[in-house]
Design an enzyme around this catalytic site. Structure first.
Site, PDB file in Angstrom:
ATOM      1  CG  HIS A 146      -2.120  -0.928   1.002  1.00 36.33           C
ATOM      2  ND1 HIS A 146      -2.914  -1.365   2.039  1.00 36.33           N
ATOM      3  CD2 HIS A 146      -2.624  -1.511  -0.121  1.00 36.33           C
ATOM      4  CE1 HIS A 146      -3.853  -2.174   1.568  1.00 36.33           C
ATOM      5  NE2 HIS A 146      -3.686  -2.284   0.264  1.00 36.33           N
ATOM      6  CG  HIS A 202      -3.706  -5.232  -8.011  1.00 37.05           C
ATOM      7  ND1 HIS A 202      -3.316  -3.968  -7.615  1.00 37.05           N
ATOM      8  CD2 HIS A 202      -4.632  -5.645  -7.113  1.00 37.05           C
ATOM      9  CE1 HIS A 202      -3.976  -3.631  -6.524  1.00 37.05           C
ATOM     10  NE2 HIS A 202      -4.778  -4.621  -6.198  1.00 37.05           N
TER      11      HIS A 202
END
Length: 402
Positions: A243, A374
Site C-alpha cells: 500500500h 492489478h
C-alpha cells in the site's frame, strides 16, 4: 523482459470465463474457471469491468469481445449487484442474485466509480448513468462532513462498523482521479487530494511513512488491530508495504493532474517508495516483497502477493516518469524480472496470486486467481504518462474506436 502488449492480451483472455454469471463476474480458480465456492463480488465485477473497458480501447481481444464483456459488467452493476430499495451496491450476491450479508462497503463502491468511469471513456452503454449514480452515493453516504471515507454502512446506508480504514480511502482516491478526468469536474480531484493529505502527509508522515491501516471512528490509529489475524485479505495487522507503493503512485497521479499541486506530493511519494523497499523488498533474504511488517519494520507475514509486485512495478515506473532518475528505472527492471521469473504462470495463465516465503505457489491468503486488475493495469501504468487516467488516455490516443 515482459512484452506488456502480449501480456495484457494474455491476461484479458484468461479473464473471459469470469462472465459466466449474469449477476456479474465470477471469482476464478487457478486455471481460470469460475469458482462455485465464492459469491459474485461487487469489487471483482467492477474491477473486471474496468479491465475489459481498457482492453476494448486497446484492442486486446478479438472483435467486439472486450466491449461486450465491459457491457456485461455495467449491466450487472446496474442490475443484480445494485440495491433497488435502499440504493448503493451489495458487497456480493449469489449467482442467482440474492444478497450475501448486509454491509455495504466503501471499497466496493470506489471500484464501481472506477468501472463506470472507464466504461464512459470506452463508450459502454449505461456507464454514464452508472457513474452519475455511483458518484452520488459516494458523496452522500461514503464521505463524512470532513471529506473522509466512511468504510461501511448497513443496507439502509446508515450506521455501520466502528472502523475507518486506509485501504478503502486509497481506492477512493484512485476512483475520484478517474471520475474527475472523465467528467471534467476538478472537484473530484480536490476530494482525492484531501483524502491523501490527511492519510499520507498527515498520518503516514507522522509515523515515519509506516502507514497505519486501521482507525477508530475519530481516525485514531489502531496499531494492534487484527494482531491475531496478521494475514487477513483486506485488513492485515501492521504495515502493508504494497500500500505504500500504491499510495506513492497515486500521489504522482495527483501531482500530474492538479493545476497547482503541492510540493509534498512528490516528496511523500519518494519517501513512501523508499520505506516500502526498505522494509518490504527481500526483507527475509528472499527476493520479493513480504506482505506485512510490524511497527519496528520486521516481517510479519512473509507471503509474496502478486498485487504488491504489480504496484511496485507501477510505482517505480511512475517515479521514473516524474523524476527521470535512473534509480527508479533500475527498480522497475528489477521488479519486472521478479514478476517474469516468479509470478507469471505460463502453464495455467494469469499470475500466481500468492507465493510463499521461498517464492513457491501458495494459497494461505488468496485462493485461485480472482481477477486480473492489478496485473493488467500495472503493465500499462509502468509505461504510460501519469495523467489523465488510463481509460481517458487510451480513448484519446489509441487507434481502436469505441
Amino acid at each position: 523482459m515482459i512484452d506488456p502488449d502480449a501480456e495484457c492480451r494474455r491476461l484479458a483472455g484468461f479473464a473471459r470465463p469470469a462472465a459466466a454469471s449474469a449477476a456479474g463476474f465470477w471469482w476464478l480458480d487457478e486455471a481460470g474457471r469460475p469458482d462455485p465456492g465464492e459469491p459474485v463480488h461487487t469489487w471483482i465485477t467492477a474491477r473486471m469491468t474496468h479491465v475489459f473497458a481498457l482492453a476494448h480501447l486497446r484492442g486486446d481481444l478479438p472483435g467486439t469481445e472486450a466491449a461486450s464483456l465491459a457491457a456485461h459488467g455495467v449491466r450487472a452493476l446496474s442490475g443484480a449487484l445494485r440495491d433497488d430499495e435502499h440504493g448503493g451496491w451489495y458487497a456480493s450476491v449469489t449467482v442467482d442474485g440474492e444478497p450475501v450479508g448486509t454491509l455495504k462497503e466503501a471499497y466496493a463502491h470506489a471500484f464501481v466509480v472506477l468501472a463506470a468511469s472507464s466504461g464512459v471513456a470506452a463508450g459502454v452503454p449505461g456507464a454514464a448513468a452508472l457513474l452519475d449514480e455511483a458518484l452520488g452515493v459516494m458523496q452522500q453516504h461514503f464521505l463524512d462532513d470532513s471529506g473522509r471515507v466512511v468504510d461501511s454502512l448497513e443496507r439502509n446506508l446508515r450506521s455501520g462498523e466502528a472502523y475507518r480504514g486506509a485501504n478503502s480511502s486509497m481506492h477512493t482516491v484512485e476512483a475520484f482521479l478517474a471520475a474527475g478526468d472523465v467528467t471534467g469536474d476538478g472537484a473530484w480531484h480536490q476530494r482525492a487530494l484531501a483524502i491523501a493529505e490527511h492519510l499520507i502527509h498527515g498520518v503516514a508522515r507522522s509515523h515515519g511513512y509506516d502507514l497505519p491501516e486501521h482507525f477508530d471512528l475519530d481516525w485514531n490509529p489502531l496499531l494492534d488491530y487484527n494482531a491475531d489475524r496478521p494475514g487477513d485479505q483486506f485488513r492485515p495487522y501492521g504495515c502493508t508495504p504494497g500500500h505504500l507503493l500504491e499510495w506513492a503512485r497515486l500521489l504522482l497521479h495527483l501531482d500530474a493532474t492538479l493545476p497547482e499541486p503541492p510540493v509534498w506530493l512528490v516528496e511523500d511519494a519518494r519517501a513512501l517508495f523508499a520505506r516500502a523497499v526498505e522494509i518490504g523488498w527481500a526483507a527475509d533474504g528472499e527476493p520479493g516483497f513480504v506482505y506485512t511488517t510490524s511497527w519496528d519494520g520486521t516481517p510479519v507475514t512473509r507471503l509474496r502477493l502478486h498485487w504488491v509486485a504489480a504496484e511496485a512495478l507501477a510505482a517505480s515506473g511512475a517515479l521514473h516518469t516524474r523524476t527521470e532518475e535512473a534509480v527508479y528505472d533500475e527498480w522497475r527492471q528489477r521488479f519486472e524480472a521478479y514478476i517474469e521469473d516468479h509470478l507469471i504462470d505460463r502453464d495455467l495463465g494469469s499470475w500466481h496470486h500468492e507465493l510463499d516465503e521461498h517464492n513457491h505457489p501458495s494459497h494461505q491468503v488468496w485462493r485461485g486467481k480472482p481477477d486480473v486488475y492489478h496485473a493488467y493495469q500495472a503493465l500499462l501504468l509502468a509505461r504510460m504518462p501519469l495523467s489523465p487516467s488510463l481509460a481517458v488516455q487510451l480513448r484519446d490516443t489509441h487507434p481502436v474506436n469505441p
